[in-house]
Design a protein around this motif. Structure first.
Motif, PDB file in Angstrom:
ATOM      1  N   ALA A  76       0.830  -1.205   0.000  1.00  0.00           N
ATOM      2  CA  ALA A  76       0.000   0.000   0.000  1.00  0.00           C
ATOM      3  C   ALA A  76       0.867   1.259   0.000  1.00  0.00           C
ATOM      4  N   ALA A  77       2.003   1.203   0.698  1.00  0.00           N
ATOM      5  CA  ALA A  77       2.915   2.348   0.722  1.00  0.00           C
ATOM      6  C   ALA A  77       3.528   2.591  -0.652  1.00  0.00           C
ATOM      7  N   VAL A  78       3.930   1.522  -1.337  1.00  0.00           N
ATOM      8  CA  VAL A  78       4.493   1.671  -2.681  1.00  0.00           C
ATOM      9  C   VAL A  78       3.419   2.172  -3.653  1.00  0.00           C
ATOM     10  N   LYS A  79       2.200   1.697  -3.477  1.00  0.00           N
ATOM     11  CA  LYS A  79       1.089   2.185  -4.301  1.00  0.00           C
ATOM     12  C   LYS A  79       0.889   3.685  -4.085  1.00  0.00           C
ATOM     13  N   LYS A  80       0.957   4.112  -2.837  1.00  0.00           N
ATOM     14  CA  LYS A  80       0.813   5.536  -2.534  1.00  0.00           C
ATOM     15  C   LYS A  80       1.953   6.335  -3.172  1.00  0.00           C
ATOM     16  N   TYR A  81       3.161   5.778  -3.111  1.00  0.00           N
ATOM     17  CA  TYR A  81       4.304   6.430  -3.748  1.00  0.00           C
ATOM     18  C   TYR A  81       4.053   6.618  -5.244  1.00  0.00           C
ATOM     19  N   ASN A  82       3.557   5.569  -5.900  1.00  0.00           N
ATOM     20  CA  ASN A  82       3.266   5.655  -7.329  1.00  0.00           C
ATOM     21  C   ASN A  82       2.254   6.750  -7.631  1.00  0.00           C
ATOM     22  N   ILE A  83       1.233   6.841  -6.795  1.00  0.00           N
ATOM     23  CA  ILE A  83       0.207   7.869  -6.992  1.00  0.00           C
ATOM     24  C   ILE A  83       0.824   9.257  -6.880  1.00  0.00           C
ATOM     25  N   LEU A  84       1.664   9.442  -5.859  1.00  0.00           N
ATOM     26  CA  LEU A  84       2.305  10.744  -5.669  1.00  0.00           C
ATOM     27  C   LEU A  84       3.251  11.085  -6.820  1.00  0.00           C
ATOM     28  N   GLN A  85       3.776  10.061  -7.491  1.00  0.00           N
ATOM     29  CA  GLN A  85       4.657  10.264  -8.633  1.00  0.00           C
ATOM     30  C   GLN A  85       3.903  10.332  -9.961  1.00  0.00           C
ATOM     31  N   GLY A  86       2.589  10.370  -9.880  1.00  0.00           N
ATOM     32  CA  GLY A  86       1.801  10.436 -11.101  1.00  0.00           C
ATOM     33  C   GLY A  86       1.774   9.141 -11.869  1.00  0.00           C
ATOM     34  N   ASN A  87       2.010   8.026 -11.152  1.00  0.00           N
ATOM     35  CA  ASN A  87       2.027   6.699 -11.750  1.00  0.00           C
ATOM     36  C   ASN A  87       3.070   6.569 -12.861  1.00  0.00           C
TER      37      ASN A  87
END
Length: 340
Positions: A234-245
């Motif tokens: 979930a943390a890595v998913k959140k990171y991806n979202i913050l990076q614009g995927n």
């Protein structure tokens, strides 16, 4: 569109079975490297100099909270005192935190026997309700049902003071370390990963340094708390979202994430995050202490499982630090040894 994926480069497999977690296999490396405690003399020189490369930037840095950024003992003690004051405010003058802890243990026993699991928030709210029922002689089946708004208000008093106390009792060098890390790695995303309700974004002293917080109580995480890999995913998913995927780093059709996780718990932080692809920093401020806090509801069986996981996680410590002031240098050293 490609997103960052976790590269399974580690040798430890963690599996989830019912409400418990066990390490199922571990292939030990042919050579053993002891973790480095940077508080020791010449410890920084114990690691070879980093490779010459231009790709040792930090992408993601995550922290455990309790006993990593702040000591959990004072925070819980102060929060329990606020909880007691809130109960007294509502007229429950003979309320007792000891009785609430006893109720928590009883509820956990009932849940275990029924094969159910609830969040720590619901556990505390149910414990507060049982204490009020004890004091008033009422029950959920009686006419004198405790109003939910009272339970919410008492819980909110507990949670608010938990954050306030944690903010007052940060470990030495916590703020200065975060400042240095932000200066040295301006492009890094910094987050918190915690099983409970602590949240650095609710703590004014450190909120500016954090980009997100993932809790084991989040709807998209629970019940996959540490050491389950779900909370880390979930943390890595959140990171991806913050990076614009958008993938941050790609080479030879492979995407790697330069991710470091910092925590005090060998099983929950070191072993679990390493199994998901993170390099790990074990924060061991004091000698290990097997004594449980008075408010713990862990069973003997749970403690035995945790002890086994702790031992297995030791082989996956990238660096060991004794003070948060040593963290910035530890990060630089670890990044220098990523393979390009």
């Amino acid at each position: 569109m490609l997103t960052v994926r976790i590269i399974p480069t580690l040798l430890i497999a963690w599996s989830r079975s019912a409400s418990s977690f066990t390490a199922t296999s571990l292939l030990r490396p042919t050579t053993s490297r002891s973790p480095v405690c940077y508080g020791k003399v010449t410890a920084l020189n114990a690691i070879p100099p980093p490779h010459n490369n231009n790709n040792n930037e930090l992408h993601l840095l995550t922290f455990d909270l309790d006993d990593t950024i702040f000591p959990i003992g004072p925070a819980v003690a102060d929060a329990n005192a606020a909880q007691l004051q809130a109960l007294i405010k509502y007229g429950y003058n003979n309320a007792s935190n000891e009785e609430i802890i006893a109720a928590s243990k009883q509820i956990r026993t009932e849940l275990r026997e029924a094969g159910n699991v609830i969040t720590y928030t619901d556990l505390r709210k149910q414990s507060i309700r049982r204490e009020i029922e004890r004091l008033t002689g009422s029950s959920s089946s009686s006419e004198r049902i405790v109003h939910g708004s009272v339970i919410e208000a008492i819980f909110d008093a507990w949670l608010s003071e938990r954050h306030a106390s944690a903010d007052r009792n940060l470990f030495p060098h916590a703020i200065s370390a975060l400042e240095r890390i932000r200066e040295q790695h301006p492009g890094a995303v910094i987050g918190a990963i915690t099983n409970g309700r602590g949240n650095p974004l609710e703590m004014p002293s450190i909120a500016p340094y954090f980009d997100f917080c993932i809790s084991g109580e989040d709807e998209d995480v629970f019940p996959r708390r540490k050491p389950d890999r779900g909370i880390y995913e979930a943390a890595v998913k959140k990171y991806n979202i913050l990076q614009g995927n958008n993938p941050i780093y790609q080479e030879n059709d492979k995407i790697s994430l330069r991710w470091l996780h910092v925590g005090d718990d060998l099983a929950n932080d070191v072993g679990a995050s390493a199994a998901c692809g993170a390099k790990t920093v074990w924060f061991a401020m004091e000698e290990e202490n097997d004594e449980l806090p008075s408010w713990s509801t862990a069973t003997k069986e749970e403690l035995q499982r945790r002890a086994a996981l702790d031992e297995m996680a030791r082989d996956h410590v990238s660096a060991k630090i004794c003070s948060l002031g040593e963290l910035p240098d530890a990060i630089v050293k670890i990044l220098g040894h990523y393979e390009n």
